[in-house]
Write a protein that holds these residues in place. Structure first.
Motif, PDB file in Angstrom:
ATOM      1  N   ILE A  88       0.842  -1.199   0.000  1.00  0.00           N
ATOM      2  CA  ILE A  88       0.000   0.000   0.000  1.00  0.00           C
ATOM      3  C   ILE A  88       0.879   1.251   0.000  1.00  0.00           C
ATOM      4  O   ILE A  88       0.641   2.197  -0.766  1.00  0.00           O
ATOM      5  CB  ILE A  88      -0.936   0.007   1.234  1.00  0.00           C
ATOM      6  N   ILE A  89       1.905   1.248   0.848  1.00  0.00           N
ATOM      7  CA  ILE A  89       2.790   2.413   0.943  1.00  0.00           C
ATOM      8  C   ILE A  89       3.537   2.657  -0.359  1.00  0.00           C
ATOM      9  O   ILE A  89       3.721   3.809  -0.785  1.00  0.00           O
ATOM     10  CB  ILE A  89       3.787   2.231   2.105  1.00  0.00           C
ATOM     11  N   LEU A  90       3.961   1.614  -1.028  1.00  0.00           N
ATOM     12  CA  LEU A  90       4.684   1.782  -2.292  1.00  0.00           C
ATOM     13  C   LEU A  90       3.808   2.453  -3.350  1.00  0.00           C
ATOM     14  O   LEU A  90       4.287   3.311  -4.110  1.00  0.00           O
ATOM     15  CB  LEU A  90       5.185   0.425  -2.806  1.00  0.00           C
ATOM     16  N   PHE A  91       2.547   2.071  -3.410  1.00  0.00           N
ATOM     17  CA  PHE A  91       1.644   2.728  -4.353  1.00  0.00           C
ATOM     18  C   PHE A  91       1.424   4.193  -3.958  1.00  0.00           C
ATOM     19  O   PHE A  91       1.399   5.075  -4.814  1.00  0.00           O
ATOM     20  CB  PHE A  91       0.304   1.988  -4.405  1.00  0.00           C
ATOM     21  N   VAL A  92       1.309   4.453  -2.655  1.00  0.00           N
ATOM     22  CA  VAL A  92       1.120   5.824  -2.180  1.00  0.00           C
ATOM     23  C   VAL A  92       2.346   6.676  -2.495  1.00  0.00           C
ATOM     24  O   VAL A  92       2.227   7.862  -2.833  1.00  0.00           O
ATOM     25  CB  VAL A  92       0.825   5.833  -0.668  1.00  0.00           C
ATOM     26  N   LEU A  93       3.531   6.090  -2.403  1.00  0.00           N
ATOM     27  CA  LEU A  93       4.762   6.839  -2.659  1.00  0.00           C
ATOM     28  C   LEU A  93       4.853   7.339  -4.100  1.00  0.00           C
ATOM     29  O   LEU A  93       5.635   8.256  -4.392  1.00  0.00           O
ATOM     30  CB  LEU A  93       5.989   5.974  -2.341  1.00  0.00           C
ATOM     31  N   GLN A  94       4.069   6.746  -4.987  1.00  0.00           N
ATOM     32  CA  GLN A  94       4.067   7.214  -6.372  1.00  0.00           C
ATOM     33  C   GLN A  94       3.433   8.589  -6.510  1.00  0.00           C
ATOM     34  O   GLN A  94       3.702   9.313  -7.477  1.00  0.00           O
ATOM     35  CB  GLN A  94       3.323   6.218  -7.265  1.00  0.00           C
ATOM     36  N   ILE A  95       2.613   8.968  -5.530  1.00  0.00           N
ATOM     37  CA  ILE A  95       1.870  10.222  -5.666  1.00  0.00           C
ATOM     38  C   ILE A  95       2.029  11.148  -4.464  1.00  0.00           C
ATOM     39  O   ILE A  95       1.449  12.229  -4.437  1.00  0.00           O
ATOM     40  CB  ILE A  95       0.362   9.952  -5.873  1.00  0.00           C
ATOM     41  N   ALA A  96       2.803  10.750  -3.446  1.00  0.00           N
ATOM     42  CA  ALA A  96       2.936  11.571  -2.244  1.00  0.00           C
ATOM     43  C   ALA A  96       4.395  11.648  -1.810  1.00  0.00           C
ATOM     44  O   ALA A  96       5.195  10.746  -2.106  1.00  0.00           O
ATOM     45  CB  ALA A  96       2.085  11.007  -1.111  1.00  0.00           C
ATOM     46  N   ASP A  97       4.748  12.718  -1.095  1.00  0.00           N
ATOM     47  CA  ASP A  97       6.107  12.898  -0.585  1.00  0.00           C
ATOM     48  C   ASP A  97       6.401  11.878   0.502  1.00  0.00           C
ATOM     49  O   ASP A  97       5.576  11.639   1.395  1.00  0.00           O
ATOM     50  CB  ASP A  97       6.284  14.304   0.002  1.00  0.00           C
ATOM     51  N   VAL A  98       7.597  11.310   0.451  1.00  0.00           N
ATOM     52  CA  VAL A  98       7.967  10.273   1.406  1.00  0.00           C
ATOM     53  C   VAL A  98       8.005  10.811   2.837  1.00  0.00           C
ATOM     54  O   VAL A  98       7.666  10.103   3.782  1.00  0.00           O
ATOM     55  CB  VAL A  98       9.326   9.628   1.020  1.00  0.00           C
ATOM     56  N   SER A  99       8.411  12.085   3.020  1.00  0.00           N
ATOM     57  CA  SER A  99       8.495  12.641   4.370  1.00  0.00           C
ATOM     58  C   SER A  99       7.125  12.704   5.027  1.00  0.00           C
ATOM     59  O   SER A  99       6.968  12.446   6.222  1.00  0.00           O
ATOM     60  CB  SER A  99       9.132  14.033   4.342  1.00  0.00           C
ATOM     61  N   ARG A 100       6.082  13.044   4.256  1.00  0.00           N
ATOM     62  CA  ARG A 100       4.729  13.110   4.803  1.00  0.00           C
ATOM     63  C   ARG A 100       4.153  11.710   5.015  1.00  0.00           C
ATOM     64  O   ARG A 100       3.473  11.440   6.014  1.00  0.00           O
ATOM     65  CB  ARG A 100       3.829  13.912   3.876  1.00  0.00           C
TER      66      ARG A 100
END
Length: 278
Positions: free
Chosen positions: A221-233
């Motif tokens: 889930i996080i890997l897919f989210v990282l495609q569209i969101a900043d890793v720090s957030r």
């Protein structure tokens, strides 16, 4: 950060806390963890065949697979050692907190991610909350050291994975580095933990299942989210898992509740809300 992204991260955080609770229930038995990883590799393997080869970029992503595989090898080894004697309400916050601090720092330096004032304040509050939870007397020293190593490895794979998902399909990448660190852990488990491995397979398969599929699904889930969101957030909002993990430790493992821990949990929640609103 959109509401959908926020909710997906919270879902991943909940799953992450659940499998860490299972890992603590078996006192960090690396044999139980390893069996779970083997289960995931076996079940996920056929699905890789359905991924468009053009989305894999195999040659370009190999260095990131190797790096993440190495980081995760040390991550799981250190996590197992930390849970041998450490409480989940201490080990988990220390590991996650150190990981978020390092990730936020490196993300700004390596990925040029901008952090708004509310987000920066939120990150700082989360870190303060985690310190309140963890920095008190009476902890097993080696467990804390291993928890810090877990956090350092979290920083390493978080930054690596942010780069990787920009060039390769998240499912393939997750599967590939999972296979790699499962293989890297194999000699240690098969040679040094033969007795524990037999016992784990005979009596603890349910924990292996929870740990294996919990870690794979939460991070996918996080890997897919990282495609569209900043890793720090992303890494900050994931710290909601600290709240869940601590509560599980208090209620089901009868770990000691203190007002310091309560204040830390409240600070984590407040920091997450600030990051969400930024």
């Amino acid at each position: 950060m959109t509401t959908l992204v926020f909710l997906l991260i919270l879902l991943a955080a909940t799953i992450h806390a659940a499998w860490n609770f299972a890992a603590k229930k078996v006192a960090g038995d690396i044999a139980v963890i390893w069996i779970g990883l083997v289960m995931v590799c076996a079940v996920f393997a056929p699905f890789v065949l359905f991924i468009d080869p053009g989305q894999i970029a195999f040659r370009e992503v190999i260095p990131f697979i190797i790096a993440s595989g190495v980081f995760n090898t040390f991550y799981f080894f250190a996590l197992a050692r930390a849970y041998e004697h450490g409480e989940i309400s201490v080990v988990y916050p220390v590991a996650r907190g150190f990981g978020i601090a390092g990730t936020a720092l490196l993300a700004g330096f390596l990925l040029r991610e901008s952090v708004t004032s509310p987000a920066a304040v939120g990150i700082a509050i989360v870190i303060i909350g985690i310190l309140l939870i963890s920095l008190r007397g009476g902890h097993h020293r080696h467990s804390l050291l291993y928890a810090l190593l877990v956090g350092a490895m979290t920083t390493g794979y978080s930054i690596t994975d942010k780069f990787a998902v920009g060039i390769s399909h998240p499912f393939f990448y997750n599967f590939a580095f999972t296979v790699l660190f499962t293989l890297l852990l194999a000699p240690y488990v098969l040679i040094k933990k033969q007795t524990e491995l037999k016992e784990a397979w005979r009596t603890k398969k349910k924990y292996s299942f929870i740990i294996g599929f919990g870690t794979a699904c939460s991070y996918l889930i996080i890997l897919f989210v990282l495609q569209i969101a900043d890793v720090s957030r992303v890494i900050v909002v994931r710290e909601f898992s600290v709240v869940i993990g601590s509560i599980l430790g208090f209620i089901f493992l009868k770990e000691k509740f203190t007002w310091r821990k309560f204040a830390g949990i409240a600070a984590v929640v407040a920091g997450i809300i600030l990051v969400k609103l930024s």
